[in-house]
Motif scaffolding. Sequence first.
Motif, PDB file in Angstrom:
ATOM      1  N   GLU A  37     -62.451  55.165 -55.055  1.00  0.00           N
ATOM      2  CA  GLU A  37     -61.281  54.422 -54.596  1.00  0.00           C
ATOM      3  C   GLU A  37     -61.076  53.290 -55.604  1.00  0.00           C
ATOM      4  O   GLU A  37     -61.893  52.368 -55.664  1.00  0.00           O
ATOM      5  CB  GLU A  37     -61.532  53.843 -53.209  1.00  0.00           C
ATOM      6  CG  GLU A  37     -61.957  54.868 -52.168  1.00  0.00           C
ATOM      7  CD  GLU A  37     -62.596  54.217 -50.940  1.00  0.00           C
ATOM      8  OE1 GLU A  37     -62.599  52.966 -50.856  1.00  0.00           O
ATOM      9  OE2 GLU A  37     -63.117  54.947 -50.075  1.00  0.00           O
TER      10      GLU A  37
ATOM     11  N   PHE B  61     -58.033  57.114 -48.425  1.00  0.00           N
ATOM     12  CA  PHE B  61     -59.397  56.587 -48.505  1.00  0.00           C
ATOM     13  C   PHE B  61     -60.289  57.191 -47.423  1.00  0.00           C
ATOM     14  O   PHE B  61     -61.432  57.587 -47.683  1.00  0.00           O
ATOM     15  CB  PHE B  61     -59.382  55.065 -48.364  1.00  0.00           C
ATOM     16  CG  PHE B  61     -58.992  54.310 -49.614  1.00  0.00           C
ATOM     17  CD1 PHE B  61     -58.523  54.978 -50.736  1.00  0.00           C
ATOM     18  CD2 PHE B  61     -59.086  52.925 -49.661  1.00  0.00           C
ATOM     19  CE1 PHE B  61     -58.165  54.272 -51.882  1.00  0.00           C
ATOM     20  CE2 PHE B  61     -58.733  52.211 -50.798  1.00  0.00           C
ATOM     21  CZ  PHE B  61     -58.274  52.887 -51.904  1.00  0.00           C
TER      22      PHE B  61
ATOM     23  N   ARG C  97     -63.536  59.667 -47.913  1.00  0.00           N
ATOM     24  CA  ARG C  97     -64.876  59.338 -47.419  1.00  0.00           C
ATOM     25  C   ARG C  97     -65.422  60.439 -46.508  1.00  0.00           C
ATOM     26  O   ARG C  97     -66.606  60.781 -46.579  1.00  0.00           O
ATOM     27  CB  ARG C  97     -64.847  57.996 -46.689  1.00  0.00           C
ATOM     28  CG  ARG C  97     -64.546  56.821 -47.599  1.00  0.00           C
ATOM     29  CD  ARG C  97     -64.671  55.492 -46.879  1.00  0.00           C
ATOM     30  NE  ARG C  97     -64.223  54.383 -47.706  1.00  0.00           N
ATOM     31  CZ  ARG C  97     -64.338  53.102 -47.392  1.00  0.00           C
ATOM     32  NH1 ARG C  97     -64.916  52.768 -46.232  1.00  0.00           N
ATOM     33  NH2 ARG C  97     -63.897  52.140 -48.195  1.00  0.00           N
TER      34      ARG C  97
ATOM     35  N   PHE D  64     -63.705  51.001 -52.528  1.00  0.00           N
ATOM     36  CA  PHE D  64     -62.756  50.027 -53.080  1.00  0.00           C
ATOM     37  C   PHE D  64     -63.253  48.597 -52.919  1.00  0.00           C
ATOM     38  O   PHE D  64     -63.669  48.177 -51.836  1.00  0.00           O
ATOM     39  CB  PHE D  64     -61.398  50.167 -52.385  1.00  0.00           C
ATOM     40  CG  PHE D  64     -60.340  49.268 -52.975  1.00  0.00           C
ATOM     41  CD1 PHE D  64     -59.550  49.719 -54.018  1.00  0.00           C
ATOM     42  CD2 PHE D  64     -60.155  47.976 -52.506  1.00  0.00           C
ATOM     43  CE1 PHE D  64     -58.583  48.894 -54.578  1.00  0.00           C
ATOM     44  CE2 PHE D  64     -59.187  47.144 -53.058  1.00  0.00           C
ATOM     45  CZ  PHE D  64     -58.396  47.603 -54.094  1.00  0.00           C
TER      46      PHE D  64
ATOM     47  N   VAL E 149     -62.107  51.816 -42.901  1.00  0.00           N
ATOM     48  CA  VAL E 149     -61.049  51.905 -43.911  1.00  0.00           C
ATOM     49  C   VAL E 149     -59.830  51.085 -43.492  1.00  0.00           C
ATOM     50  O   VAL E 149     -59.236  50.368 -44.308  1.00  0.00           O
ATOM     51  CB  VAL E 149     -60.653  53.375 -44.163  1.00  0.00           C
ATOM     52  CG1 VAL E 149     -59.339  53.462 -44.934  1.00  0.00           C
ATOM     53  CG2 VAL E 149     -61.749  54.096 -44.928  1.00  0.00           C
TER      54      VAL E 149
END
Length: 507
Positions: free
Chosen positions: A32, A51, A55, A73, A207
């Motif tokens: 990310e 995202f 994952r 990220f 997320v």
Amino acid sequence: MRFGLILGDQLHHQLATLKVLDRTKDVILMAEVFEEATYVTHHPQKIALIFSAMRHFAKQLKAEGWRVRYHVFQSDSPIRTLLDFVQVQQQRLSAKELVITHCGEYRLQQQIENHWSQQLQLPVQCLDDDRFFCSPVQFRQWASRYKMLRMEYFYREMRKQTGYLIQNSQPIGGKWNYDTANRKTWSGNPPLSAPLYFELDQIDRDVIELVKREFPQHPGSLTNFHWATTRSNALLALQHFIVNSLPYFGDYQDALAQGEDALFHSLLSPYLNCGLLLAKEVCDAAEAAYHAGHAPLNAVEGFIRQILGWREYVRGVYWLYMPQYANSNSLHHSAALPKFYWTGRTKMNCMAECFRNTFEHAYAHHIQRLMITGNFALLSGVDPQQISAWYLAVYADAYEWVELPNTVGMVMHADGGLLASKPYAASGNYIHKMSDYCQHCTYNVKTRTEPDSCPFNSLYWYFMMKHEAIFRANPRMGMIYRQLDKLKNKDQLIVHAQQLLTQIDEL
């Protein structure tokens, strides 16, 4: 040992990269990164969907025995790009090759092909993306046989190639296309099915909190995040559509209704475009529903045409004509995108409804996009690159290979008619016929030049007059110009339209 880099729109076990790698030796890389999340101001739900799906996919790969290196990220991380991440992993593990499946975006694909091998000091193998029915090479070969490209001819060839809805080498029902049977308005019957919502798990919640924290300025809300983020849930979404909505999709696929955000549309495009679903399995499911007597021919043909025909066609056009296609502007439009495209605040009810759906759900169906927000941008002379960047930002299913041709070619007719033989321009009368939006609007759809007249009306005729030299000779637009010839008070129409354009942000 080799690296296999998997992108956020490649989340499927049948990905070419996974087919050639060895899970006992090779390493999967997923990341990310700031550059991909921010090159346009992506809707928070779009970022969260990608995202979280990444994952979940990485977790599944690990459970199946793959070695996975995953970068979460971090806005202050020195890893800003995918290349940065691969470089860091190469310093640690020293792979002998990087394997990647062909990207969905020209920008990144060119970076990989032209620069990565040298910068990484590592061979890069780029594999064809065989999740599609038609490769860019095959499309180029098809296109070389025609002076003018038309989706309908491509679609028929793809039907013959795949065998969908074909019997004895002919289309079932005797017609290739049932689009004329797919234009009913909807006024509450048949009833809509209850929407399918998915319970958030810990990955989803983590997320969503990250996106709230890191992307607060991106337009759109996370409140109504209901997307599937795993393949198993995406398959449930497919089943839900086939059972509940496909039987009515054909009749009402062009309909619009106040407060109804999806009607009988599938909402599967985000899963197709990020990889959770394959185009083939979706078309297979639709065709099976027809053969089982569950859904009528016009519904199934119309749905398959969207995927097998249009989706594959725009991808072919994208890879055939990039990079010059991105700058197409045959109508020489240069107006700024009105501010309400980002705020959603306008007195035009049809536009406000589409914006509400867009910002609440990162979604709007194709008629909302094409004939409302897109139509207004076309009639207003908006710069094609500005409206294209908007579509790419605000929708969960928007990736450049599919968004750009749809916007530049179909919405804005900026490619000179390469993608579509006529502009998809319409007055307020189209919106009035296909929806109940006008009943809830402060503007009057029946008039053209009064202070409270629907802006679409005068802008439509002004557009036709402004571009008459281009469009009058178009055989598909003869009736429009015969109507224009009969119009009275054309000067008044022009003055009113020009006045609207000078105060467009106030509409």
